[in-house]
Design a protein around this motif. Structure first.
Motif, short mmCIF file in Angstrom:
data_model
loop_
_atom_site.label_atom_id
_atom_site.label_comp_id
_atom_site.label_asym_id
_atom_site.label_seq_id
_atom_site.Cartn_x
_atom_site.Cartn_y
_atom_site.Cartn_z
N MET A 255 46.44 25.61 24.11
CA MET A 255 47.23 26.56 24.90
C MET A 255 47.56 27.79 24.04
SD MET A 255 47.05 24.67 27.45
CE MET A 255 47.87 25.79 28.61
N SER A 256 47.48 28.97 24.67
CA SER A 256 47.75 30.21 23.95
C SER A 256 48.13 31.30 24.95
CB SER A 256 46.51 30.62 23.13
OG SER A 256 46.82 31.74 22.32
N PHE A 257 48.02 32.54 24.54
CA PHE A 257 48.38 33.68 25.38
C PHE A 257 47.13 34.50 25.70
CE2 PHE A 257 51.79 32.80 22.31
CZ PHE A 257 52.79 32.37 23.17
N VAL A 258 47.13 35.14 26.83
CA VAL A 258 46.00 35.99 27.21
C VAL A 258 45.79 37.05 26.13
CG1 VAL A 258 45.15 37.68 28.88
CG2 VAL A 258 46.31 35.62 29.68
N GLY A 259 44.56 37.20 25.70
CA GLY A 259 44.22 38.21 24.71
C GLY A 259 44.24 37.71 23.28
N THR A 260 44.63 36.46 23.03
CA THR A 260 44.61 35.93 21.66
C THR A 260 43.16 35.83 21.18
OG1 THR A 260 46.58 34.59 22.11
CG2 THR A 260 45.27 34.00 20.18
N PRO A 261 42.86 36.33 19.99
CA PRO A 261 41.47 36.28 19.51
C PRO A 261 40.99 34.84 19.31
CG PRO A 261 42.75 37.88 18.25
CD PRO A 261 43.72 37.09 19.07
N ILE A 262 39.77 34.57 19.71
CA ILE A 262 39.11 33.28 19.51
C ILE A 262 38.11 33.43 18.38
CG2 ILE A 262 37.64 31.52 20.57
CD1 ILE A 262 38.76 32.43 23.29
N HIS A 263 38.14 32.51 17.42
CA HIS A 263 37.32 32.61 16.23
C HIS A 263 36.19 31.58 16.25
CE1 HIS A 263 40.44 35.10 14.16
NE2 HIS A 263 41.24 34.42 14.97
N ALA A 264 35.04 31.95 15.70
CA ALA A 264 33.95 30.99 15.52
C ALA A 264 34.41 29.90 14.57
CB ALA A 264 32.72 31.69 14.97
N ALA A 265 34.22 28.63 14.94
CA ALA A 265 34.70 27.52 14.13
C ALA A 265 33.89 27.36 12.84
CB ALA A 265 34.67 26.23 14.93
N ALA A 266 32.67 27.88 12.83
CA ALA A 266 31.83 27.82 11.63
C ALA A 266 30.74 28.87 11.77
CB ALA A 266 31.22 26.43 11.46
N ALA A 267 30.06 29.14 10.69
CA ALA A 267 28.94 30.09 10.74
C ALA A 267 27.85 29.52 11.64
CB ALA A 267 28.40 30.33 9.35
N GLY A 268 27.15 30.41 12.33
CA GLY A 268 26.08 29.95 13.21
C GLY A 268 25.43 31.08 13.97
N THR A 269 24.75 30.70 15.04
CA THR A 269 24.03 31.65 15.89
C THR A 269 24.54 31.54 17.32
OG1 THR A 269 22.05 31.41 14.54
CG2 THR A 269 21.76 32.39 16.71
N VAL A 270 24.73 32.67 17.97
CA VAL A 270 25.18 32.67 19.37
C VAL A 270 24.01 32.24 20.26
CG1 VAL A 270 26.12 34.05 21.25
CG2 VAL A 270 26.80 34.53 18.88
N LEU A 271 24.22 31.16 21.03
CA LEU A 271 23.21 30.69 21.96
C LEU A 271 23.40 31.28 23.35
CD1 LEU A 271 22.82 26.86 21.20
CD2 LEU A 271 21.35 28.74 20.49
N GLU A 272 24.64 31.30 23.83
CA GLU A 272 24.91 31.74 25.20
C GLU A 272 26.21 32.53 25.28
OE1 GLU A 272 25.00 28.43 27.86
OE2 GLU A 272 23.08 27.62 27.20
N VAL A 273 26.22 33.54 26.15
CA VAL A 273 27.44 34.23 26.55
C VAL A 273 27.34 34.30 28.07
CG1 VAL A 273 28.85 36.29 26.34
CG2 VAL A 273 27.42 35.57 24.42
N VAL A 274 28.07 33.43 28.77
CA VAL A 274 27.77 33.16 30.18
C VAL A 274 29.04 33.13 31.01
CG1 VAL A 274 26.80 31.44 31.77
CG2 VAL A 274 25.72 31.83 29.55
N CYS A 275 28.91 33.56 32.27
CA CYS A 275 29.95 33.34 33.28
C CYS A 275 29.55 32.10 34.08
CB CYS A 275 30.06 34.54 34.22
SG CYS A 275 31.12 34.23 35.66
N ASN A 276 30.35 31.05 33.97
CA ASN A 276 30.07 29.79 34.65
C ASN A 276 31.19 29.54 35.66
OD1 ASN A 276 30.76 26.49 34.26
ND2 ASN A 276 28.70 27.04 34.90
N ILE A 277 30.89 29.75 36.94
CA ILE A 277 31.92 29.63 37.95
C ILE A 277 31.28 29.37 39.31
CG2 ILE A 277 32.03 32.05 38.68
CD1 ILE A 277 35.12 31.82 38.49
#
Length: 376
Positions: A255-277
């Motif tokens: 739980m957090s507040f709208v706009g709080t930055p989300i951090h990558a948990a470890a180094a890696g490669t982005v596989l997907e940036v998707v709207c799932n709805i």
């Protein structure tokens, strides 16, 4: 011969051909293409069905027919929702198969037929329990302490042991042994810390990779040396992985507040940036509990076959597929898109990826704690 006898003979011939068209159907020869890890052979046409055995890269297989199942978009040969039913009734994704012409579609009877007794027996497991005392038992990618660390399994955790393989000798609470137990998830634990009901069978040569050589004492394995961080520093996660009331919840909610930055948990490669709805809704609007889907999410691939998933972002993530990210790098911002009743981050960890599926999701809280990045 009389006409009546000829007619009767022809009738018998036609009837014998029509009895079992599937039996007369020739199998399609094919080859497994899975260079990074063995391919799972499953009980059904989806990755969350039971794994019966594994096939190494280059294995020749005989395809009886094809059936539509789970879409697999990470295979090296093709993106497809077609699954190949092998001649023993088990299934493999056609995304990982090199073949000539496509096999014929399975008949309704073939789609519902169970695997043969031999195929089903290959998926049988031996029950066991972690007996490691106060220290969680390490689940690893291979039968040695130098193998990649997936998670720590607390004392008393129930185990489903697929088979055993010889690896690094370990002296534990139950016995001193070089045997390692390959779990039905594909991870390995030392049998030295396992209380079990029976002696597990030996792993087939195709199911057990050679034990990695132990790393020098002064050098940690590359995969384990990677830094892991909390995706939302300063915020705590509520335990909620596969609860009795919500067994399909394969992550934890922070739980957090709208706009709080989300951090990558470890180094890696982005596989997907998707709207799932669900159709008819927008990820750019606040979601609700009555709407299905993950909303805006980002999926990252890390070393050692580990993937992480970050759901319900307020807007599209600030990274792009194929982009390399560092541990702690901002990849998006907290929101409440999709199936969400309040601003939070739904965080998932998957092993043996790609692809990700409910079947290879693990509890993020012990995984992150084991990697020195407790959430909260």
């Amino acid at each position: 011969m009389s006409l009546s006898k000829i007619g009767a003979a022809l009738g018998v011939l036609v009837a014998s051909v029509a009895i079992s068209p599937a039996a007369a159907q020739a199998a399609t020869a094919a080859t497994v293409v899975s260079p990074k890890r063995p391919l799972n052979v499953r009980e059904g046409a989806a990755v969350w069905t039971r794994s019966l055995r594994t096939l190494p890269n280059g294995t020749a297989v005989q395809i009886e027919c094809q059936v539509k199942g789970q879409l697999i978009d990470q295979g090296p040969v093709r993106v497809t929702d077609q699954w190949d039913r092998l001649t023993d009734g088990s299934f493999i994704s056609d995304a990982w198969v090199r073949r000539g012409p496509a096999a014929p579609a399975c008949t309704p009877a073939q789609q519902t037929a169970a695997p043969t007794a031999a195929a089903a027996a290959a998926g049988a497991t031996t029950a066991g329990t972690v007996a490691s005392g106060a220290i969680p038992l390490k689940a690893r990618s291979g039968p040695a302490r130098a193998a990649f660390l997936y998670s720590g399994l607390p004392n008393g955790t129930a185990l489903n042991i697929a088979c055993q393989v010889q690896g690094e000798p370990i002296t534990g609470t139950m016995r001193a042994t070089a045997a390692w137990d390959r779990l039905d998830s594909g991870a390995y634990v030392s049998d030295a810390y396992v209380k079990r009901t029976a002696e597990p069978p030996a792993c087939a040569a195709t199911a057990a990779p050679a034990a990695p050589a132990p790393a020098p004492a002064q050098a940690a394995p590359v995969a384990e040396a990677g830094r892991w961080v909390s995706p939302l520093p300063g915020f705590s996660a509520r335990p909620g992985f596969r609860t009795p009331t919500n067994p399909n919840h394969v992550g934890v909610d922070i739980m957090s507040f709208v706009g709080t930055p989300i951090h990558a948990a470890a180094a890696g490669t982005v596989l997907e940036v998707v709207c799932n709805i669900e159709a008819g809704h927008s990820c750019d609007q606040t979601g609700s509990a009555s709407i299905g889907g993950c909303g805006w999410y980002v999926k990252l691939q890390h070393a050692g076959g580990v993937s992480t998933l970050y759901c319900h972002m307020v807007r599209r993530g600030v990274v792009k597929p194929g982009q390399k990210v560092a541990a702690g790098q901002v990849i998006g911002y907290v929101g409440s898109s999709g199936n969400s009743s309040a601003p939070h981050l739904h965080f998932e960890v998957h092993v043996h990826t790609p692809p990700t599926s409910p079947g290879n999701a693990i509890d993020p809280l012990p995984f992150m704690r084991t990697h020195g990045a407790s959430i909260g």
